[in-house]
Design a protein around this motif. Structure first.
Motif, PDB file in Angstrom:
ATOM      1  N   UNK A  52      36.160  36.705  46.853  1.00  0.00           N
ATOM      2  CA  UNK A  52      37.004  36.229  45.756  1.00  0.00           C
ATOM      3  C   UNK A  52      38.399  36.813  45.850  1.00  0.00           C
ATOM      4  N   UNK A  53      39.364  36.034  45.365  1.00  0.00           N
ATOM      5  CA  UNK A  53      40.751  36.491  45.268  1.00  0.00           C
ATOM      6  C   UNK A  53      41.229  36.284  43.837  1.00  0.00           C
ATOM      7  N   UNK A  54      42.274  37.003  43.505  1.00  0.00           N
ATOM      8  CA  UNK A  54      42.855  36.895  42.174  1.00  0.00           C
ATOM      9  C   UNK A  54      43.805  35.706  42.100  1.00  0.00           C
ATOM     10  N   UNK A  55      43.862  35.108  40.918  1.00  0.00           N
ATOM     11  CA  UNK A  55      44.800  34.026  40.660  1.00  0.00           C
ATOM     12  C   UNK A  55      45.862  34.451  39.672  1.00  0.00           C
ATOM     13  N   UNK A  56      46.704  33.533  39.293  1.00  0.00           N
ATOM     14  CA  UNK A  56      47.792  33.852  38.367  1.00  0.00           C
ATOM     15  C   UNK A  56      47.298  34.201  36.966  1.00  0.00           C
ATOM     16  N   UNK A  57      46.074  33.838  36.617  1.00  0.00           N
ATOM     17  CA  UNK A  57      45.511  34.185  35.307  1.00  0.00           C
ATOM     18  C   UNK A  57      44.648  35.441  35.361  1.00  0.00           C
ATOM     19  N   UNK A  58      44.644  36.126  36.479  1.00  0.00           N
ATOM     20  CA  UNK A  58      43.801  37.310  36.659  1.00  0.00           C
ATOM     21  C   UNK A  58      44.563  38.614  36.544  1.00  0.00           C
ATOM     22  N   UNK A  59      45.655  38.623  35.818  1.00  0.00           N
ATOM     23  CA  UNK A  59      46.491  39.819  35.705  1.00  0.00           C
ATOM     24  C   UNK A  59      45.791  40.938  34.949  1.00  0.00           C
ATOM     25  N   UNK A  60      44.802  40.637  34.134  1.00  0.00           N
ATOM     26  CA  UNK A  60      44.094  41.645  33.350  1.00  0.00           C
ATOM     27  C   UNK A  60      42.784  42.075  34.004  1.00  0.00           C
ATOM     28  N   UNK A  61      42.386  41.415  35.079  1.00  0.00           N
ATOM     29  CA  UNK A  61      41.095  41.672  35.709  1.00  0.00           C
ATOM     30  C   UNK A  61      41.100  42.978  36.486  1.00  0.00           C
ATOM     31  N   UNK A  62      39.893  43.390  36.832  1.00  0.00           N
ATOM     32  CA  UNK A  62      39.798  44.597  37.645  1.00  0.00           C
ATOM     33  C   UNK A  62      40.499  44.358  38.977  1.00  0.00           C
ATOM     34  N   UNK A  63      40.804  45.428  39.684  1.00  0.00           N
ATOM     35  CA  UNK A  63      41.542  45.243  40.940  1.00  0.00           C
ATOM     36  C   UNK A  63      40.823  44.283  41.884  1.00  0.00           C
ATOM     37  N   UNK A  64      41.562  43.397  42.408  1.00  0.00           N
ATOM     38  CA  UNK A  64      41.064  42.441  43.382  1.00  0.00           C
ATOM     39  C   UNK A  64      42.202  42.116  44.323  1.00  0.00           C
ATOM     40  N   UNK A  65      41.878  41.475  45.402  1.00  0.00           N
ATOM     41  CA  UNK A  65      42.895  41.131  46.387  1.00  0.00           C
ATOM     42  C   UNK A  65      43.536  39.792  46.053  1.00  0.00           C
ATOM     43  N   UNK A  66      44.805  39.653  46.421  1.00  0.00           N
ATOM     44  CA  UNK A  66      45.501  38.376  46.277  1.00  0.00           C
ATOM     45  C   UNK A  66      45.151  37.428  47.422  1.00  0.00           C
ATOM     46  N   UNK A  67      44.776  38.003  48.558  1.00  0.00           N
ATOM     47  CA  UNK A  67      44.444  37.210  49.742  1.00  0.00           C
ATOM     48  C   UNK A  67      43.275  37.858  50.463  1.00  0.00           C
ATOM     49  N   UNK A  68      42.527  37.053  51.161  1.00  0.00           N
ATOM     50  CA  UNK A  68      41.379  37.541  51.917  1.00  0.00           C
ATOM     51  C   UNK A  68      41.272  36.719  53.195  1.00  0.00           C
TER      52      UNK A  68
END
Length: 158
Positions: A52-68
């Motif tokens: 999984x990667x983070x999207x523009x609505x994931x600013x509050x989520x736990x740390x995740x990668x923007x790209x994989x």
């Protein structure tokens, strides 16, 4: 290798539940962002590993990668949400990134509009959204099969 592709779930569990019968039969699930936290639920109910990667609505989520980036059989796969590449207007920046990384398959989301397109030998896939489709598309997800170097893709309407 069978890969379930989902994006832009936006915490709509009822919509996610409609994808589960298709995702359970996969070897891997890719979630292309918006809401990355939904991947905990998806992984728990399918017992299938999730990239999984983070999207523009994931600013509050736990740390995740923007790209994989990962290998699926002999194919190099790049995953991003797409908002950092202006995909609502053009795939050009994403295509350049794919070329720079020597990518075979790009998976992205953000627009909520399904896409399957080949450009200069690179396959670009956006599964659309199972919860909030746009552009006249239906709710859905994608299933990517890679077997003996052959790639097939099916978009499933839910």
């Amino acid at each position: 290798m069978r890969i379930g592709i989902i994006s832009d779930t936006h915490r709509f569990t009822a919509a996610i539940d409609k994808t589960i019968p298709y995702l359970k039969d996969c070897d891997l699930i890719v979630h292309a962002g918006d809401n990355i936290d939904d991947t905990y639920y998806i992984e728990a109910v399918t017992d299938v590993p999730v990239v999984a990667v983070k999207g523009n609505c994931d600013f509050y989520s736990d740390p995740g990668k923007d790209e994989e980036t990962f290998m699926a059989e002999d194919k190099k796969v790049f995953v991003c949400h797409g908002h950092n590449y202006g995909i609502k207007y053009t795939l050009s920046d994403l295509q350049k990134r794919a070329a720079d990384l020597d990518i075979d398959i790009v998976i992205f989301g953000h627009s909520h509009v399904p896409c399957y397109e080949e450009r200069d030998g690179v396959i670009f896939i956006n599964p659309g959204s199972p919860s909030l489709p746009r552009g006249g598309s239906s709710k859905g997800l994608g299933i990517l099969d890679i077997k003996n170097g052959e790639i097939t893709y099916e978009r499933i309407k839910i």
